[in-house]
Scaffold this motif. Structure first.
Motif, PDB file in Angstrom:
ATOM      1  N   SER A  61       0.721  -1.194  -0.066  1.00 11.78           N
ATOM      2  CA  SER A  61      -0.105  -0.023   0.023  1.00 11.78           C
ATOM      3  C   SER A  61       0.701   1.184  -0.134  1.00 11.78           C
ATOM      4  O   SER A  61       0.638   2.182  -0.711  1.00 11.78           O
ATOM      5  CB  SER A  61      -0.940  -0.102   1.039  1.00 11.78           C
ATOM      6  N   PHE A  62       2.120   1.190   0.515  1.00 11.47           N
ATOM      7  CA  PHE A  62       2.816   2.342   0.458  1.00 11.47           C
ATOM      8  C   PHE A  62       3.510   2.456  -1.008  1.00 11.47           C
ATOM      9  O   PHE A  62       3.290   3.690  -1.392  1.00 11.47           O
ATOM     10  CB  PHE A  62       4.160   2.010   1.419  1.00 11.47           C
ATOM     11  N   ALA A  63       3.892   1.561  -1.641  1.00  9.97           N
ATOM     12  CA  ALA A  63       4.609   1.329  -2.828  1.00  9.97           C
ATOM     13  C   ALA A  63       3.603   2.249  -3.712  1.00  9.97           C
ATOM     14  O   ALA A  63       3.804   2.939  -4.769  1.00  9.97           O
ATOM     15  CB  ALA A  63       4.995   0.186  -3.406  1.00  9.97           C
ATOM     16  N   ILE A  64       2.367   1.983  -3.648  1.00  4.33           N
ATOM     17  CA  ILE A  64       1.383   2.301  -4.682  1.00  4.33           C
ATOM     18  C   ILE A  64       0.577   3.422  -4.238  1.00  4.33           C
ATOM     19  O   ILE A  64      -0.274   4.086  -5.001  1.00  4.33           O
ATOM     20  CB  ILE A  64       0.345   1.360  -5.284  1.00  4.33           C
ATOM     21  N   GLN A  65       0.803   3.896  -3.148  1.00  2.37           N
ATOM     22  CA  GLN A  65       0.192   5.217  -2.552  1.00  2.37           C
ATOM     23  C   GLN A  65       0.307   6.401  -3.612  1.00  2.37           C
ATOM     24  O   GLN A  65       1.259   6.627  -4.139  1.00  2.37           O
ATOM     25  CB  GLN A  65       0.839   5.715  -1.295  1.00  2.37           C
ATOM     26  N   LEU A 123      -1.036   6.690  -6.412  1.00  4.40           N
ATOM     27  CA  LEU A 123      -0.840   6.364  -7.928  1.00  4.40           C
ATOM     28  C   LEU A 123      -2.374   5.797  -8.393  1.00  4.40           C
ATOM     29  O   LEU A 123      -3.135   5.505  -7.661  1.00  4.40           O
ATOM     30  CB  LEU A 123      -0.065   5.314  -8.281  1.00  4.40           C
TER      31      LEU A 123
END
Lengths: 401, 206
Positions: free
Chosen positions: B50-54, B56
C-alpha cells in the motif's frame, strides 16, 4: 586528607565505569547502518531500519518481525470490528517498546546530551518522552499532509522523509557543535586554571550561596572527617563559603573545623562541614534545578533526537489510510510513541545515573575530578557532533558511498 | 577525526525487517543445458504494497502494469547497488549478473504488489554441478522468504534436473551468544543475519 582505604576503590570503580559509559554511547551509534548504507530500494525514505537497529539476539529480531506482521492484521480487523483498535494500540505499544530496544542514533544523541548536561532524572525522562512523541507526530504529519491531503506518490513521500531525515541529522550536528563549544570550553578553562580549587572563580560564586535539600533528609553529615570537599550536583555552579558555624555547634557534632571547611545552609538547618577531597555528593532536588539548564538546548535535543520518523509508523499510517482507517493509524502511532518512550526513558535514566555516578566517583572536589567530568562531557559532546556529521553526510551522499 | 572514526565503524547487519517479500524464482536454461538467467517474482507484504502504490491511479481500482511501469524501473535500477539481493553460485563460484530485463510491477486482486524481473547471467553457468541460489537482504531491512508453493521452477531445463529449497535453520543459542559477544567486543556481529535467515535453493542436473 585522603582516606587511603576509600580512594583506591573509587579509582578502580571509575576506571571500570568510564570505559563502560563511553563504550555504551559508542555502541548505541555504531551499529546504525546509515553510517555505511545507502537507502534500501524498498525503504520508505528513512535510511535503513527506521529508529530500530538492534541485533543483540535473533529472538528479538523475530519478535519485531512478528509484531509488524500482526500490525497490518490488526488494522484489517479494525475495519470490521471497532474494538480491534484496542488490539492495534496494544500491539503498537509493544512494538514501540521492542522497536526502541536497540541502538539508534536518536537514543545515542539523547543519551549523550543527558550525559553531557543533565543531572535531573525527571527532566531526562520528560525530554525522552517529548522526543518519542515528536517522532510519532512527525510521522503523522508527514503521512497526513502528503498522502491524505496531497495524495503524494510513494516516491514523493520518500523524498520528503529523506529531507526530514537530513534536517534532523543537521540538527544533531548543530547540537553537537553547541555542546562541544560549551563543554569543551569548560574543560579548557579547567585545564588552564592555575591551581585548585578549579571550581572557584567563574564556577564558584561566593556571593551566590544556594540552598539545597540534603539527600538524606534530616541526617546530619557527621561522617566526614576534616578536610572534606563537598561536591554539588549543579553544573557550573558552586556554593559560597559561608560563615563557619560556631565552635560550639561543631563540637556537638564531633567535627573539627578546618581552614578549608565551609558550611552550607541545607534548608533543614543542618550544619555541614567539608573540606577538599572527600567527594561527598548530593543528588540535587529537581525542584531547585533551574540553573545551568537551557530550554533552548533541551528543545534542540528533543528535535534532533525525535524529528526523524520511524519506518514502521509511516508504513502503519499509509496502510491504515489505504484501508480507509487513518484515525486507527494515528492511534497506533501514538501508542507506538508511548511504547518507545518507555524504552528511551529507561535509557535516559541510565545516562543520568551514569553521569551522577561519574561525578560522584571522580572526586568532584579535586581538580583532577573536575577535569575527568569536564573531559567526559566534552567527549560525549564530540560523539554527538561526530554522529550528526557522519549521519548527515551519509544521508546527503556528501560522504561518498 | 572523530567523525571519520564513527563513519568507518563496521555496520552491523542488525536492522529488523520492515518489508516482507515472498519470492518465487525461476531458473532459465539455454539450449545447451546451461543456466542463462534467473526470473524473479517478488510479492510484497500488504503494508509495503500500500505504501508503494500510494498516490498512484484512482482509489479502489487495481493499477495496471503500465501505470506501475515508472515505479518498476526505479525499483530495478536501485536494486543494482544491492546486487539484486540475489546470490547465485555455480559449483561454489559466485556468478555475476547483467542488467535486468523484462521488469514489471503488477497489483493483484488482493492489492499485493509483485515485482517481476529477469536477471541474465553474464556468462552461462554449468548446471551439472550444484547451482545454488539465495535471495536475501544482508541488512535484513527486507525479509525474503521463498513461497511455500512453487518456490523454484526450472524453465527449459534438460531432463533429469531437480530443484529443491532448504529452509534456514532457526537461529540457535550459539548464534545469539556469538552475536552478543561480538557486539560487545567489536560492536559488530560480523555475520549477516540476512544470510543466516535466507533459504537456499539448489538446482542439480545430471
Amino acid at each position: 586528607m585522603r582516606s587511603p582505604l576509600r580512594l583506591p576503590w573509587r579509582r578502580i570503580v571509575l576506571g571500570l565505569a568510564l570505559p563502560c559509559v563511553l563504550a555504551g554511547l559508542l555502541a548505541l551509534m555504531a551499529p546504525h547502518p546509515a553510517f555505511a548504507q545507502a537507502h534500501n530500494p524498498f525503504g520508505v525514505g528513512i535510511s535503513e531500519g527506521g529508529e530500530s537497529d538492534d541485533g543483540l539476539t535473533g529472538w528479538l529480531l523475530q519478535q519485531q518481525a512478528l509484531f509488524e506482521r500482526h500490525l497490518s492484521a490488526a488494522v484489517r480487523a479494525a475495519k470490521s470490528d471497532g474494538s480491534a483498535v484496542w488490539t492495534l494500540m496494544g500491539l503498537s505499544f509493544a512494538y514501540g517498546v521492542f522497536h526502541a530496544a536497540g541502538p539508534g542514533h536518536g537514543k545515542a544523541v539523547m543519551a549523550s546530551y543527558l550525559f553531557a548536561n543533565e543531572r535531573a532524572l525527571r527532566r531526562g525522562l520528560v525530554l525522552s518522552l517529548l522526543a518519542a512523541l515528536l517522532q510519532g507526530l512527525v510521522a503523522i504529519l508527514l503521512v497526513g499532509v502528503l498522502a491524505l491531503v496531497l495524495h503524494a506518490t510513494a516516491q514523493r513521500m520518500k523524498d520528503a522523509a529523506s529531507l526530514v531525515e537530513s534536517l534532523s541529522y543537521a540538527g544533531i550536528a548543530a547540537l553537537g557543535a553547541w555542546l562541544v563549544w560549551q563543554k569543551g570550553g569548560a574543560f579548557v578553562r579547567t585545564l588552564r586554571a592555575p591551581s585548585f580549587p578549579a571550581l572557584s572563580a567563574s564556577d564558584l560564586s561566593a556571593s551566590d550561596p544556594h540552598r539545597h535539600k540534603p539527600s538524606a533528609a534530616s541526617q546530619p553529615h557527621a561522617g566526614h572527617g576534616p578536610g572534606c570537599a563537598h561536591g554539588h550536583g549543579h553544573d557550573d555552579h558552586g556554593h559560597g563559603h559561608h560563615d563557619h558555624p560556631s565552635p560550639q555547634r561543631l563540637a556537638g557534632l564531633g567535627h573539627h573545623p578546618s581552614p578549608d571547611g565551609h558550611h552550607h545552609d541545607h534548608g533543614a538547618g543542618t550544619p555541614h562541614v567539608h573540606g577538599p577531597d572527600c567527594g561527598h555528593y548530593h543528588a540535587p532536588d529537581p525542584a531547585t534545578l533551574g540553573e545551568g539548564f537551557s530550554w533552548r538546548e533541551a528543545i534542540l535535543t528533543v528535535v534532533a533526537a525525535g524529528s526523524r520518523p520511524c519506518s514502521g509508523a509511516i508504513l502503519v499510517l499509509v496502510f491504515s489510510l489505504a484501508q480507509g482507517l487513518f484515525a486507527a493509524g494515528v492511534a497506533a502511532t501514538i501508542a507506538m510513541a508511548l511504547g518507545t518512550a518507555i524504552t528511551t526513558g529507561a535509557l535516559a535514566c541510565l545516562a543520568v545515573l551514569a553521569k551522577n555516578l561519574t561525578v560522584r566517583l571522580s572526586s568532584p572536589g579535586s581538580r583532577r575530578g573536575v577535569l575527568v567530568v569536564r573531559g567526559l562531557e566534552t567527549l560525549a559532546a564530540l560523539l554527538v557532533l561526530g554522529a550528526g556529521l557522519s549521519l548527515f553526510m551519509g544521508a546527503t551522499s556528501l560522504g561518498g558511498a | 577525526m572523530l567523525a571519520t572514526g564513527v563513519t568507518t565503524l563496521p555496520d552491523a547487519a542488525s536492522a529488523h525487517p520492515h518489508v516482507f517479500v515472498v519470492a518465487r524464482e525461476e531458473v532459465l536454461f539455454g539450449p545447451d543445458g546451461r543456466i542463462t538467467g534467473i526470473r524473479a517474482a517478488w510479492t510484497f507484504d500488504d503494508m509495503y504494497s500500500s505504501f508503494a502504490i500510494q498516490g498512484l491511479g484512482e482509489a479502489d481500482k487495481i493499477l495496471t502494469s503500465e501505470q506501475l511501469a515508472p515505479l518498476a524501473k526505479t525499483n530495478v535500477e536501485s536494486l543494482a547497488e544491492f546486487g539484486y539481493f540475489t546470490v547465485g553460485k555455480a559449483a561454489g563460484k559466485q556468478v555475476s549478473f547483467g542488467e535486468p530485463t523484462d521488469y514489471l510491477l503488477e497489483e493483484g486482486s488482493d492489492k499485493l504488489v509483485t515485482l517481476r524481473f529477469t536477471l541474465p547471467l553474464k556468462e552461462p553457468a554449468p548446471a551439472n554441478k550444484a547451482f545454488t541460489l539465495q535471495v536475501y537482504d544482508p541488512t535484513y531491512f527486507v525479509s525474503f522468504e521463498f513461497a511455500d508453493k512453487d518456490p523454484l521452477a526450472l524453465k527449459d531445463a534438460p531432463s533429469g534436473c531437480s530443484a529443491s529449497v532448504a529452509k534456514p535453520r532457526p537461529l540457535d543459542t550459539g548464534d545469539n551468544q556469538k552475536l552478543s559477544e561480538a557486539f560487545f567486543s567489536n560492536m559488530s556481529p560480523g555475520v549477516d543475519f540476512g544470510i543466516k535467515l535466507a533459504s537456499r535453493a539448489v538446482v542439480a542436473c545430471p
